[in-house]
Design a protein around this motif. Structure first.
Motif: not given
Length: 516
Positions: A143-146, A148-155
């Motif tokens: 969904l969105i890259a962060l 230095g702190f990974g990313d967020i993935r969504t269904c």
């Protein structure tokens, strides 16, 4: 008897409508103050607020709406905390699950809760790939890259209805925290936005938190201790959080010795591990600034308290609460108390000690602990039957724990009325483990009990074999390990010829206790 609340009422819920506003407050008033430290990176309150808004915008664009339910499968990481705060900013209702859970456990809760969205905040794969692996299992996409702190993935968002609107934002449902889920109807503790704010402020009051404090986050944010006692209280006070997706006692000790940590909330076993590392590595603790060493989830061994005081210069204080109601009581900072004494009622909390008929018992006698106050849940999500068993019409929560109120007003825990096993501070419901054991082809019946060990409680499973079958306990342990979170896996599985059955057809677990 009833213990009267101390004077004063939490006011945070009067100043703010949802907890994300505390982050925005510090971003506006103290923008350069550190909010989160992860590894060698630091996020100020201004930077955290910007990150939260960035995630909130992405969630909204992906279809998350106010009062939608979002299931967040998380580790203790900046990405997770920012995501939870962003969902709160949108007015969504969060449920946080531990990324160490098995896919089947997560799916069972998702099937019940029917969230609009399932999200997986990931971290550096060199540190942990738990959330990322689960994201792949559930078909989540970035969904969105962060940076230095990974990313967020969504269904893909599901076609679900949001929660109904309350008369005020404060009374909207802010969190559903699940305490069990693989068998039967999951227990989802419903907490309003007001309750989350008052819980956070209570922790600040009890522990005298200020902007100068640094809290090392040990408990998972999927647990009430991790979220309420650490994250939300840090935001309320404007303090800093030290987070690590993969906990290492060595890091905690080194940071504490360097004077970087002022508060830790943990189960007693962690303090034992800290002492062991300090002794083994020969670490000098003279520079430590730890002033709050809080404990919960198990009784405190007096010898352990004495060792912590001698080595780290701080008195470990116990407290009492549950996911349904936290905090209930706290031992004042620095005060000595017996191992089973969990303190005075927190501000606004009323206590009763009652008999089996719900009648107050005389002073000095033990009974079930009932609590009432601003930190109590609204009930169990979509589970009115279980709610009615523990929550009275006039707001009293029947905790299922047994205790007595001492002459000095302190609450002492004397036992548990309910079956729940507390292992390393986590609740283990026997039915979950029994369901996993019974699903094996060789197992006819299963019964699970807790076995006390120094400073903790073990999970022990009793099983009988199907006709003509033999049970390999090592293979059975491996089988349930694939279905259960690690802390639920039995420490020992005992094969018996037959279960002791009572006249009603139920397994008589009291007779099995003699075999522990």
């Amino acid at each position: 008897m009833t213990a009267q609340p101390r004077s004063g009422q939490p006011a945070l819920a009067g100043r703010f409508g949802r907890f994300h506003e505390t982050v925005a407050h510090w971003a506006a008033t103290r923008p350069d103050s550190p909010a989160i430290l992860e590894g060698d990176q630091t996020l100020t309150y201004a930077a955290l607020d910007q990150l939260v808004q960035k995630i909130a915008d992405a969630l909204s664009a992906a279809g998350l709406r106010p009062r939608d339910r979002i299931l967040i499968v998380a580790e203790n990481a900046t990405s997770s905390i920012a995501l939870v705060t962003a969902a709160n900013r949108l007015g969504a209702c969060c449920s946080i699950l531990n990324a160490r859970m098995q896919p089947s456990e997560i799916q069972a809760i998702a099937d019940f809760a029917q969230p609009r969205m399932i999200a997986f905040p990931t971290v550096d794969p060199q540190i942990s790939n738990a959330a990322a692996t689960l994201a792949d299992t559930f078909g989540a996409t970035p969904l969105i890259a962060l940076p230095g702190f990974g990313d967020i993935r969504t269904c893909v968002p599901a076609d679900t209805d949001p929660e109904p609107a309350a008369d005020h934002t404060l009374n909207d449902l802010g969190l559903i925290m699940f305490t069990s889920g693989t068998t039967g109807t999951p227990k989802g503790v419903m907490l309003s936005n007001a309750t989350l704010l008052t819980q956070a402020e209570a922790q600040c009051i009890n522990r005298e938190l200020t902007q100068d404090d640094a809290i090392y986050l040990v408990s998972p944010i999927a647990h009430s201790i991790g979220l309420s006692s650490n994250v939300l209280s840090a935001f309320a006070a404007g303090a800093r959080l030290i987070v690590t997706p993969r906990f290492r006692v060595e890091d905690l000790v080194e940071r504490t010795a360097a004077g970087e940590v002022t508060m830790v909330v943990a189960v007693p076993q962690l303090y034992t591990k800290m002492l062991e590392h300090i002794e083994t590595a020969g670490i000098d603790m003279s520079g430590a600034r730890l002033r709050v060493a809080a404990s919960g989830g198990a009784s405190l061994d007096p010898a352990l308290k004495a060792r912590v005081l001698d080595v780290m210069g701080v008195t470990v204080s116990n407290g009492y609460g549950a996911t349904e109601f936290v905090p209930v009581t706290r031992v004042p900072i620095g005060m000595e108390a017996a191992s089973n004494v969990v303190g005075l009622p927190c501000t606004g909390v009323e206590l009763r000690i009652v008999d089996d008929n719900g009648q107050d018992v005389p002073q000095g006698q033990s009974g079930e602990i009932w609590a009432r106050g601003p930190f109590c849940m609204q009930g169990y999500y979509r589970n009115p039957e279980e709610t009615a068993k523990v929550l009275t019409e006039d707001g009293w929560l029947a905790t299922g724990d047994l205790g007595e109120i001492l002459d000095n007003g302190m609450l002492a825990i004397v036992g548990r009325k309910k079956e729940v096993i507390i292992r390393s501070g986590f609740n283990v419901y026997p039915a979950d483990v029994e369901g996993a054991l019974s699903s094996h082809d060789d197992v006819a019946e299963a019964a699970v009990l807790g076995r006390p060990v120094p400073g903790n409680e073990e999970v022990v499973g009793f099983v009988t074999a199907m006709p003509g079958r033999q049970i390999d306990t090592a293979a059975l342990t491996a089988f349930v390990r694939d279905q259960l979170t690690a802390y639920k896996v039995p420490s020992e599985i005992i094969v018996i010829d037959a279960m002791p059955i009572g006249p009603t057809g139920k397994i008589q677990k009291a007779l099995l206790k003699d075999r522990l």
